[in-house]
Design a protein around this motif. Structure first.
Motif, mmCIF file in Angstrom:
data_model
loop_
_atom_site.group_PDB
_atom_site.id
_atom_site.type_symbol
_atom_site.label_atom_id
_atom_site.label_comp_id
_atom_site.label_asym_id
_atom_site.label_seq_id
_atom_site.Cartn_x
_atom_site.Cartn_y
_atom_site.Cartn_z
ATOM 1 N N TRP A 270 -8.702 -1.752 -2.249
ATOM 2 C CA TRP A 270 -7.668 -0.985 -1.535
ATOM 3 C C TRP A 270 -7.804 -1.266 -0.036
ATOM 4 N N GLU B 175 0.826 -1.219 0.000
ATOM 5 C CA GLU B 175 0.000 0.000 0.000
ATOM 6 C C GLU B 175 0.859 1.267 0.000
ATOM 7 N N LYS C 121 6.516 3.490 -2.314
ATOM 8 C CA LYS C 121 6.481 4.916 -2.656
ATOM 9 C C LYS C 121 7.811 5.560 -2.259
ATOM 10 N N HIS D 279 3.431 -0.664 -6.782
ATOM 11 C CA HIS D 279 2.723 0.628 -6.719
ATOM 12 C C HIS D 279 3.578 1.572 -5.878
ATOM 13 N N GLU E 155 -7.712 -0.106 -7.274
ATOM 14 C CA GLU E 155 -7.826 0.399 -5.892
ATOM 15 C C GLU E 155 -9.282 0.480 -5.436
HETATM 16 C C1 XIL Z 1 -2.933 5.912 0.261
HETATM 17 C C2 XIL Z 1 -2.654 4.904 1.359
HETATM 18 O O1 XIL Z 1 -3.708 3.964 1.385
HETATM 19 C C3 XIL Z 1 -2.530 5.595 2.693
HETATM 20 O O2 XIL Z 1 -2.124 4.670 3.689
HETATM 21 C C4 XIL Z 1 -1.524 6.737 2.604
HETATM 22 O O3 XIL Z 1 -1.504 7.455 3.806
HETATM 23 C C5 XIL Z 1 -1.867 7.673 1.455
HETATM 24 O O4 XIL Z 1 -1.961 6.936 0.246
HETATM 25 N N1 XIL Z 1 -4.547 6.668 -4.528
HETATM 26 C C6 XIL Z 1 -3.359 5.959 -4.571
HETATM 27 C C7 XIL Z 1 -2.829 5.327 -3.353
HETATM 28 O O5 XIL Z 1 -2.813 5.754 -5.674
HETATM 29 O O6 XIL Z 1 -1.435 5.262 -3.340
HETATM 30 C C8 XIL Z 1 -3.323 6.020 -2.103
HETATM 31 O O7 XIL Z 1 -2.902 5.257 -0.984
HETATM 32 C C9 XIL Z 1 -4.827 6.172 -2.141
HETATM 33 C C10 XIL Z 1 -5.266 6.992 -3.336
#
Ligand code: XIL
Length: 383
Positions: A331, A89, A93, A126, A289
């Motif tokens: 998600w 998740e 990043k 991701h 997601e």
């Molecule tokens: C979100 C995560 O779920 C959270 O834990 C984090 O704090 C912020 O990011 N779109 C995306 C994801 O592509 O990477 C995001 O994930 C949610 C929205």
């Protein structure tokens, strides 16, 4: 009805809506929810979403984090039983991976990839390029040449590390944002400010070189609904995909994030028309997601769950039978761990219920809706 279907929670959409309006439970829902609240998770009982998806030639998976799986064996059991694919998740990043310009911290991602391998799950990466969750030190990078070098080296290292182990990579994430006022609809992001639109091509080429086996995905948000804002995003997105493909950029699939909203009814026909076009370009599709926000829905859990499940049912009825669809990722799996507890909190403070499993990792009506949609595709595959 097949043997699989008879043991699964099947509710018609009408029954779900009756439920949302306060009617009684349908028999299928009870079957889907069934099981005593004991240590054995409902997820260990067949049929499981991963098998139902596989029977129709799709995958079902979910996003999760190391901390959840490591600290919560009950949840980890549920996850491994029900999912055929895992998405880290946050662990891939920049903010998590890059503590300093000359450092990588792969500990979280490595742990998740090892968990997936032990459990026989696919993994999706991701994400390589996003405007959000940037490492704070990145702001000191100003020149185009430095940004290009940094991005190329980052993708080579990260994609290269997991080469041959990833089903697919979200190479770029959320690059369209017409609200920023550009004629091409591209988002005015950190990467765009330094490299203009070239960062998108660069990222795909670099990812293809580092892992020729992975499916390379352009992942996009807020394109699902019938409103003008979504329509504008879809127009810009289609033009971008056409431009990239015409230039030979190795884009293989569109990721449709699918963060849906429980109180907005839709047959998703505008999205369906758009996806027809995308499929005509030869691209695969992944629901990357999926979840359903419940913040405007009634507080009463049964009614709320039914309304959420109806959205899952409507969306997947359009999405799952699509010829180029690889699979569906939610998600999160259980309401115990969802980003919407923070980003989609309810005004009344009640815990949110956007996912297929409840806080206790028991199947909800949303699970029944997903399983019904998966079975419909599996049944068509068989005939
Ligand atoms: C979100 C995560 O779920 C959270 O834990 C984090 O704090 C912020 O990011 N779109 C995306 C994801 O592509 O990477 C995001 O994930 C949610 C929205």
């Amino acid at each position: 009805m097949s043997a699989v279907a008879s043991t699964t929670g099947i509710c018609t959409r009408r029954e779900l809506l009756q439920l949302a309006a306060g009617g009684g439970l349908c028999a299928g829902a009870l079957a889907g929810l069934g099981g005593p609240a004991v240590a054995t998770s409902a997820a260990t009982v067949a049929p499981r979403l991963r098998d139902l998806a596989a029977a129709g030639g799709r995958f079902y998976g979910a996003a999760t984090g190391r901390r959840q799986l490591e600290a919560d064996p009950d949840f980890a059991r549920c996850f491994a039983a029900e999912c055929g694919l895992l998405v880290p998740e946050n662990e891939l990043k920049w903010r998590a991976l890059r503590p300093a310009p000359d450092q990588f911290d792969f500990s979280g991602a490595d742990w998740l990839v090892a968990f997936a391998r032990r459990q026989g799950l696919l993994v999706r990466g991701h994400t390589l390029v996003w405007h959000d969750a940037l490492a704070p030190w990145l702001q000191t990078v100003r020149r185009a040449r430095d940004a290009e070098q940094l991005l190329g080296a980052h993708i080579a290292a990260v994609v290269g590390r997991y080469a041959g182990q990833m089903h697919s990579w979200d190479v770029v994430n959320e690059v369209i944002n017409p609200e920023d006022g550009r004629a091409d609809g591209l988002r005015a992001s950190f990467w765009h400010a330094r490299l203009d639109s070239a960062y998108i091509e660069l990222a795909f080429h670099q990812a293809a070189a580092a892992d020729p086996a992975a499916r390379l995905v352009l992942n996009e948000t807020q394109i699902e609904y019938d409103d003008d804002a979504s329509a504008r995003r879809r127009d810009h997105l289609l033009a971008l995909l056409q431009r990239l493909l015409a230039k030979g950029v190795p884009v293989h699939a569109l990721g449709v994030q699918s963060h849906l909203v429980g109180h907005v009814a839709s047959d998703f026909h505008a999205l369906a028309d758009f996806l027809d076009e995308v499929e005509r370009l030869g691209l695969r599709l992944i629901v990357t997601e999926l979840d359903v926000r419940d913040w405007e829905l009634p507080a009463e859990p049964a009614a709320r769950d039914a309304a959420v499940a109806a959205v899952y049912a409507d969306y997947l009825a359009m999405m799952l039978p699509r010829p180029n669809l690889d699979g569906v990722v939610t998600w999160g799996l259980s309401d115990r761990y969802t980003w919407l507890s923070e980003y989609g909190a309810r005004a009344d403070g009640a815990p949110v219920r956007p996912l297929p499993f409840d806080h206790a990792c028991q199947r909800k009506l949303a699970w029944s809706a997903i399983s019904t949609a998966l079975q419909t595709v599996a049944n068509k595959t068989r005939t």
